[in-house]
Design an enzyme around this catalytic site. Structure first.
Site, mmCIF file in Angstrom:
data_model
loop_
_atom_site.group_PDB
_atom_site.id
_atom_site.type_symbol
_atom_site.label_atom_id
_atom_site.label_comp_id
_atom_site.label_asym_id
_atom_site.label_seq_id
_atom_site.Cartn_x
_atom_site.Cartn_y
_atom_site.Cartn_z
ATOM 1 C CG HIS A 193 14.730 49.588 70.884
ATOM 2 N ND1 HIS A 193 13.633 49.348 71.664
ATOM 3 C CD2 HIS A 193 15.307 50.697 71.399
ATOM 4 C CE1 HIS A 193 13.542 50.284 72.614
ATOM 5 N NE2 HIS A 193 14.561 51.115 72.479
ATOM 6 C CD GLU A 240 12.925 52.041 75.981
ATOM 7 O OE1 GLU A 240 13.876 52.773 76.231
ATOM 8 O OE2 GLU A 240 12.309 52.101 74.893
#
Ligand code: DHB
Ligand code: FE
Length: 279
Positions: A193, A240
């Site tokens: 993302h 992440e």
């Protein structure tokens, strides 16, 4: 000795938390995603951990941009949900596990992982959304939680390899703890993302599938992925994913994939869920 009973990889999309909090999970946008959680929730209820070590990132809520620890371990008795601008989420306060957390601090620091020690800290969506994903909406969380924050918001984050080796060190520390706790380690965040800039909205299904395949079967190779590859292939927030390597490192070399589900759309993120046990 304490026993590691499994690992969970889980995205932490804030809109998922809001959908749960506001009772929207049966709406057409959300229902297909929430249907995919049932097997993971059943697994979690079955393994019934006493404590979860949740590896997550703070999004400038507990730590302002003035102080950004690379690795920060939560030692407190409890951690309140953070106010991220709309008031704290209506979720239970997180009960810590100071005895195991201090044991982790001691063994990890003596193992040359220089953790920041945190005695007071609100926990943001990075931690509370994975708990909601795995446990739903209980009156109180069914287990204690040790938060372990990883910096992925300010360059340079730790390398995937460093995260993988931190997971291996966490495992050694769990094995050396004189309690009989059943422990699950969470790796949270990801998958692909990007929330800003020209490529906002980027999702890369192929990269994410290859990442999950490799994480299961060849974690040494995945640990070698450089930051620039995450950035290029998985977008600016795709970094992440290095936190999933902490979870994978805690498990032994051979794992059994218990469950995998991914979903689009959930806000801006290719949402991933992975449950692993030792083979
Ligand atoms: C989204 C994902 C995140 O990881 C985050 O921290 C904030 C927002 C999203 O997909 O909207
Ligand atoms: Fe995030």
């Amino acid at each position: 000795m304490a026993r590691l009973v499994g690992g969970a990889g889980c995205s932490h999309v804030p809109a998922v938390g809001a959908a749960i909090d506001k009772g929207k999970t049966a709406e057409p946008y959300w229902a297909p995603y929430f249907a995919k959680l049932e097997r993971a929730r059943a697994w979690m209820a079955d393994v019934d951990p006493d404590v979860c070590i949740v590896v997550y990132n703070d999004h400038a809520n507990a730590f302002s941009l003035e102080v950004i620890p690379t690795f920060a371990l939560g030692l407190a008795d409890e951690f309140p949900p953070a106010d991220e601008g709309y008031g704290p989420r209506p979720v239970p306060v997180v009960d810590g596990h100071p005895e195991l957390a201090w044991h982790l601090a001691e063994l990890l620091i003596l193992d040359e992982f220089d953790l920041t020690l945190v005695n007071e800290m609100p926990v943001d969506h990075g931690l509370t959304v994975p708990l909601s994903v795995m446990f739903g909406q209980p009156e109180a969380w069914p287990c204690r939680v040790i938060p372990l924050c990883v910096n992925v918001v300010q360059y340079p984050p730790p390398t995937g390899h460093r995260c993988y080796r931190l997971g291996q060190a966490i495992r050694r520390a769990i094995d050396a703890f004189e309690g009989d706790e059943r422990v699950v380690v969470f790796g949270t965040g990801g998958m692909s993302h990007q929330l800003q800039g020209e490529r906002a909205g980027l999702i890369n299904l192929d990269f994410d599938a290859a990442f999950l395949d490799g994480l299961v079967a060849d974690p040494d190779a995945i640990a070698g992925i450089p930051h620039v590859e995450y950035l290029r292939e998985a977008g600016s927030e795709g970094i992440e994913l290095v936190m999933w390597l902490v979870m994978r490192g805690a498990l032994g070399p051979q794992v059994r994939e218990v469950y995998r589900a991914t979903h689009v759309p959930t806000s801006n993120t290719h949402n991933g869920l992975l449950i692993l046990e030792e083979a």
